[in-house]
Design a protein around this motif. Structure first.
Motif, PDB file in Angstrom:
ATOM      1  N   MET A  48       0.877  -1.165   0.000  1.00 19.59           N
ATOM      2  CA  MET A  48       0.000   0.000   0.000  1.00 19.59           C
ATOM      3  C   MET A  48       0.915   1.215   0.000  1.00 19.59           C
ATOM      4  SD  MET A  48      -3.002   0.815   2.710  1.00 19.59           S
ATOM      5  CE  MET A  48      -4.138   2.163   2.453  1.00 19.59           C
ATOM      6  N   GLY A  56      -5.762   9.342   6.199  1.00 18.88           N
ATOM      7  CA  GLY A  56      -6.525   8.796   5.089  1.00 18.88           C
ATOM      8  C   GLY A  56      -5.977   7.474   4.597  1.00 18.88           C
ATOM      9  N   VAL A  57      -4.673   7.342   4.593  1.00 14.52           N
ATOM     10  CA  VAL A  57      -4.034   6.089   4.179  1.00 14.52           C
ATOM     11  C   VAL A  57      -4.307   4.988   5.201  1.00 14.52           C
ATOM     12  CG1 VAL A  57      -1.823   4.956   3.761  1.00 14.52           C
ATOM     13  CG2 VAL A  57      -2.250   7.231   2.820  1.00 14.52           C
ATOM     14  N   GLN A  60      -7.810   3.440   5.382  1.00 19.13           N
ATOM     15  CA  GLN A  60      -8.222   2.468   4.371  1.00 19.13           C
ATOM     16  C   GLN A  60      -8.108   1.028   4.851  1.00 19.13           C
ATOM     17  OE1 GLN A  60      -6.553   3.215   0.378  1.00 19.13           O
ATOM     18  NE2 GLN A  60      -6.102   5.308   1.030  1.00 19.13           N
ATOM     19  N   ASP A  63     -11.138  -2.084   7.514  1.00 12.10           N
ATOM     20  CA  ASP A  63     -11.887  -3.327   7.281  1.00 12.10           C
ATOM     21  C   ASP A  63     -10.987  -4.561   7.273  1.00 12.10           C
ATOM     22  OD1 ASP A  63     -14.310  -1.966   7.066  1.00 12.10           O
ATOM     23  OD2 ASP A  63     -14.042  -1.614   4.910  1.00 12.10           O
TER      24      ASP A  63
END
Length: 307
Positions: A48, A56-57, A60, A63
């Motif tokens: 990633m 924000g990174v 992600q 989940d």
């Protein structure tokens, strides 16, 4: 097991991920390649690309489900921390807080952090152990210590937090192009490229050098930790004191050509001397350094020179 290991494009992170993948685990990494490279990310590791200090990174990954977070990413130079303290704060401390919050919200059970011997500051001639009072003298060291404090608080939320205070890590795979990070690699790169070493600071300064394979093993030991408190700190060191002059002479002796040396003014926040005891991690986790200074320096010089 499924692990999030930040900084797999760098020297230490790459070595950790490689070992975890060899053991049959799965790994994801976040890296912005500010110091590492994409080529260093081991094959099979999910990448990633982004800044681990960017909410924000990190967001992600809400989940995802990981068995542990191993936070290695961040800038690792005391000298650089004086050039840009805010950047240092973000990469080394804000990133830790964001990842701890991720671990809490996604119910990660273990969090391992690459802390630093720099948190001890100046301690005189004796070795340091985990009970030694900390007195950081660089912005980098302040950030590392702050991250440890955040970990202590987050351990109350059911996360087993382990701070590994790495001493001077060196070995095959170290970034030879970064002349502000890694004492041994800096001197070796200068010796190979220029046949001349410029040493910032006095020759009687001393450090404790620990080989990369031993560092990886310390992370594995921390992953398997079943003893101690929810938050624990461990020195990862050789327990041996090596002067700068001894290091320079080792490089000069092992290279097949003449190398000159020059001592100049030191850098802000640099420790004069530090070496540590690894008794605690040995007693609690069964970890001891296996690679001697002689063997480790020979391996790295042979690798760096293509021998």
């Amino acid at each position: 097991m499924n692990y999030l290991v930040t900084g797999a494009g760098g020297f230490i992170g790459s070595a950790i991920v490689k070992k975890l993948l060899m053991q049959g685990n799965t790994c994801t990494t976040i890296d912005n390649f500010s110091t590492g490279t994409k080529a260093n990310v081991p094959f099979g590791c999910k990448l990633m690309e982004g800044d681990v200090a960017d909410s924000g990174v990190v967001g992600q990954l809400m989940d995802e489900r990981y068995d542990a977070v191993i936070h290695i990413a961040g800038q690792s130079s005391g000298e650089v921390s004086f050039e840009n303290p805010i950047y240092d704060l973000n990469t080394n401390t804000k990133s830790t807080l964001l990842l701890l919050d991720l671990a809490k919200k996604t119910k990660v059970k273990k969090f391992i952090y690459a802390s630093s011997m720099s948190v001890y500051g100046e301690q005189g001639d004796g070795f340091v152990d985990e009970a030694t009072a900390t007195q950081p003298k660089s912005f980098y060291a302040v950030g590392k210590l702050a991250s440890e404090s955040y970990m202590r608080i987050y351990s109350d939320f059911g996360i087993q937090c382990t701070a590994l205070r790495f001493f001077n890590v060196y070995g095959i795979g170290q970034n030879m192009g970064n002349l502000k990070q890694g004492m041994f690699s800096i001197y070796l790169a200068q010796a190979i490229n220029n046949r001349h070493i410029v040493i910032k600071g006095a020759k009687d300064r001393y450090r404790d050098f620990v080989y990369i394979e031993d560092v990886v093993d310390s992370v594995l030991a921390a992953l398997g930790r079943t003893v101690g408190n929810a938050f624990e700190v461990y020195n990862v060191c050789s327990g041996e004191r090596r002067t700068v002059e001894e290091l320079v002479q080792t490089i000069r002796h092992k290279l097949p050509y003449e190398v000159t040396a020059e001592y100049v003014e030191g850098t802000p926040g640099d420790q004069h001397g530090i070496y540590g005891s690894h008794q605690k991690i040995s007693d609690m986790l069964g970890w001891k350094p296996r690679i001697s200074f002689e063997e480790g320096t020979t391996r790295m010089i042979d690798w760096a020179t293509g021998l």
